[in-house]
Motif scaffolding. Structure first.
Motif, PDB file in Angstrom:
ATOM      1  N   THR A 242       0.833  -1.202   0.000  1.00 32.09           N
ATOM      2  CA  THR A 242       0.000   0.000   0.000  1.00 32.09           C
ATOM      3  C   THR A 242       0.869   1.254   0.000  1.00 32.09           C
ATOM      4  O   THR A 242       0.576   2.233  -0.689  1.00 32.09           O
ATOM      5  CB  THR A 242      -0.919   0.004   1.227  1.00 32.09           C
TER       6      THR A 242
ATOM      7  N   ASP B 260       2.558   1.268  -3.692  1.00 35.32           N
ATOM      8  CA  ASP B 260       1.697   1.365  -4.875  1.00 35.32           C
ATOM      9  C   ASP B 260       0.444   2.197  -4.646  1.00 35.32           C
ATOM     10  O   ASP B 260      -0.329   2.422  -5.583  1.00 35.32           O
ATOM     11  CB  ASP B 260       1.292  -0.043  -5.336  1.00 35.32           C
TER      12      ASP B 260
ATOM     13  N   GLY C   4      -3.309   2.988  -2.575  1.00 34.98           N
ATOM     14  CA  GLY C   4      -4.484   2.192  -2.235  1.00 34.98           C
ATOM     15  C   GLY C   4      -5.047   2.630  -0.906  1.00 34.98           C
ATOM     16  O   GLY C   4      -4.530   3.542  -0.242  1.00 34.98           O
ATOM     17  N   GLU C   5      -6.100   1.979  -0.506  1.00 30.55           N
ATOM     18  CA  GLU C   5      -6.788   2.349   0.730  1.00 30.55           C
ATOM     19  C   GLU C   5      -6.044   1.788   1.929  1.00 30.55           C
ATOM     20  O   GLU C   5      -5.798   0.583   2.022  1.00 30.55           O
ATOM     21  CB  GLU C   5      -8.228   1.835   0.709  1.00 30.55           C
TER      22      GLU C   5
END
Length: 235
Positions: free
Chosen positions: A85, A88, A90-91
């Protein structure tokens, strides 16, 4: 290793929580400060890898009084995002305080005032240009100016500590009490595979507590305490 002369430092605050490790859910303070907590307050003023601080004596200047209150806390820590995360995007995982809130009782010390005797020794990480006199002057200058790397505190970060030089003109005498506090946390031993707490037998004589100079002395005091109690102790 070379050792500094002793310094007397005044440490005080409105609240202090030196948590007893045997009580986990509810925080209850020892009646006296732990040497490791006071060492942390000194390190907030000045610390380098080249020196190691040691608390040698604690004088209790104010009567030992407790205060009880409730605090809102959460049941678990906020989860850290995974490496993927972070790399890259993301949540990220979230922690909603409303879903994890819990009220816990805290038994704290109030109106604390200590006269603490400390000294430091050079470590193996000291460079050839680093010496006791240099660090002594830096510490005294920072202490006198009220400088610190981070806010000193008394056990919990919410318990702000006032750390200042000892002033003979400032009122304050050790309390005229002598008490056996039993086993109190001395410090954490980081030398093994797992960090282990180390305790010592805390005796107060006329408001003054002598602190062991080493892990070996702390463990020896525990063994002597266990012998006097007629039992064994795991140290």
């Amino acid at each position: 290793m070379p050792t500094s002369p002793s310094f007397q430092v005044r440490i005080s605050g409105d609240l202090a929580v030196f948590s007893r490790p045997e009580l986990k859910a509810e925080r209850m303070s020892y009646p006296i400060p732990t040497p490791s907590a006071l060492r942390g307050a000194i390190e907030a003023i000045f610390w380098k890898p080249a020196i190691r601080w040691q608390v040698t004596q604690i004088q209790i200047l104010n009567p030992i009084r407790f205060k009880t209150f409730l605090r809102n806390e959460v049941n678990k820590k906020a989860p850290a995002p995974s490496a993927a995360t972070v790399d890259d995007g993301g949540e990220a995982p979230q922690l909603l305080a409303e879903d994890e809130r819990a009220q816990r009782n805290t038994v704290a010390l109030r109106d604390v005032d200590y006269l603490v005797t400390v000294k430091f020794e050079l470590t193996k990480r000291a460079g050839p240009e680093e010496n006791v006199k240099k660090f002594e002057e830096i510490f005294l200058r920072r202490l006198g100016k009220g400088q610190h790397f981070h806010q000193p505190y008394l056990g919990c970060r919410e318990c702000i500590a006032d750390v200042r030089p000892s002033d003979p003109s400032e009122p304050g005498e050790p309390i005229s009490e002598s008490t056996d506090f039993g086993l109190v946390l001395w410090d954490i031993d980081f030398s093994g595979k797992k960090n282990r707490p180390v305790f010592f037998h805390a005796l107060m004589e006329n408001g003054s507590i002598q602190i062991p100079a080493s892990i070996e002395e702390a463990k020896a005091s525990v063994l002597q305490f266990a012998t006097n109690q007629g039992g064994g102790a795991h140290v």
